[in-house]
Design an enzyme around this catalytic site. Sequence first.
Site: not given
Length: 541
Positions: A21, A111-112, A124, A275, A277, A279-280, A342, A361-362, A374, A494
């Site tokens: 990324r 992703s997000h 990826k 999100d 892509d 997956d969330r 993670t 995952e959180e 996910k 985080r």
Amino acid sequence: MVTTVATAPIAGQKPGTSGLRKKTRVFMGAHYLENFIQALFDTVGAAGKTFVLGGDGRYFNDRAAQVILRMAAANGAAKVIIGQGALLSTPAASHLIRLNQTDGGIIMSASHNPGGPDADFGVKFNMPNGGPAPEAVTEAIYARSAEISSYKILEAADVDLGRIGETRLGAMMVEVVDPVADYADLMQSLFDFDAIRALFASGFAMRMDSMCAITGPYAREILENRLGAAPGTVTHAEPLPDFGGMHPDPNPTWAHELMAEMMGENAPDFGAASDGDGDRNMVVGRGIYVSPSDSLAVLAANAHLAPGYAAGLKGVARSMPTSAAVDLVAKSLGLQAYETPTGWKFFGNLLDAGRVTICGEESFGTGSDHVREKDGLWAVLLWLNILALRRESVAEILSAHWAKFGRNYYSRHDFEAIDSAKADAMFASLREALPGLAGREVAGLKITTADDFGYEDPVDGSVSRQQGLRLLFEGGSRAVFRLSGTGTEGATLRLYVERYVAGPEGLDEDPQAALAPVIAAAHALGAIEHFTGRVTPDVVT
């Protein structure tokens, strides 16, 4: 005609847990994308192979797809299956890899992260099992990128990616497919669409915020067309190159429009967001937010209500920073619960070995053994399946869950774009202090254990170290510190905080108030303000 282009290594092409990324303009720079794709093909091999290709539609997605197609052809690939318009959600790409038994897939996404010419882009590689490439593969790609001297590309006109069907690109076949249909069919095989359709027919109202990202077409087809949800149920449904200026991260901070509606007087019964892509996911009930950790636990406890999981679960897995709520469900069901670092690749081994069925995952990621990523819409549909059969509100389901299992108050605080040197210094200082922290009392909490989480994979025996600094307190409270690898500039700290309350009292507190002592202890022990100059996080979930 295949052209061999002279090039030289470009520093920093090291994929993280979710691929490479960088800022979009970096990827658009001379030879940057081409170098990385050639390093990828040199590592995994392309001759005679079939790959899946697609992305989340962010800026540069269309141009990158044409480059990757021409390079695949030049490197001897037999076929590439690509979503119409070069679009595929990440879980849909994982499904297509598995469905067509291909040799892997290339996913264009950050992703997000925000999209646009001045925002982020990513690439990826996913393995033939549909899951992200393991570290051995990403390290090999990185090593190859550091020595590359040329890349191969086919000189040809662009492929028409707007038309479904097969075409030739040199000697390679390109098959453009409907990006939604196969995935929607998979969802229909897993869930009780008749029951969910009846729920919507009864007047049940929902809002699905796709955040101008990839899940819009998927959500419209499944929720509105196949399940009969009212037109307009899916908002921000058109994928846009810059996500309409939105930050496509489904959490209370960035999905604020959905949160305002769900907490308002005329809120729908159920709300969800996904999100960039796909997956969330974020799940919200009328007047109540569902943390990702609680969502994972509720889904595991009720998965048997969906036809695809009626036979029961093989086991569950969660990332280490995720709360232990799902562990309590596993114990009650007599299932093995795994705690991993993670990164979805760690779940992939457990899923492939048949040890787990559901994992999460959180960071708003939940999924099952139906793919090796996910899957945001999957989680939303499982919630709808549960709501359709239990005929209770989200708030009622959560209350019943906490009454049975107790409540794991939990929150994640993100401190974004921290100077990397300062973040590293903070972690070095805390890591050095870990051996002497057990028995110390901070902010009224006594530390029982302080360590740097490591993991030995029970399937392949691989060992992963330094996966997060953990402070465990008496009574089940804990704080976890991690540096995220999903950003494109600086570092993101985080901080994860958790406190367990067995009940029956104390189950209705405001999470941030319930967690205040743990937050205070974490700030003091990590010296966050001293090292970063920050007191207030950028994002609280």
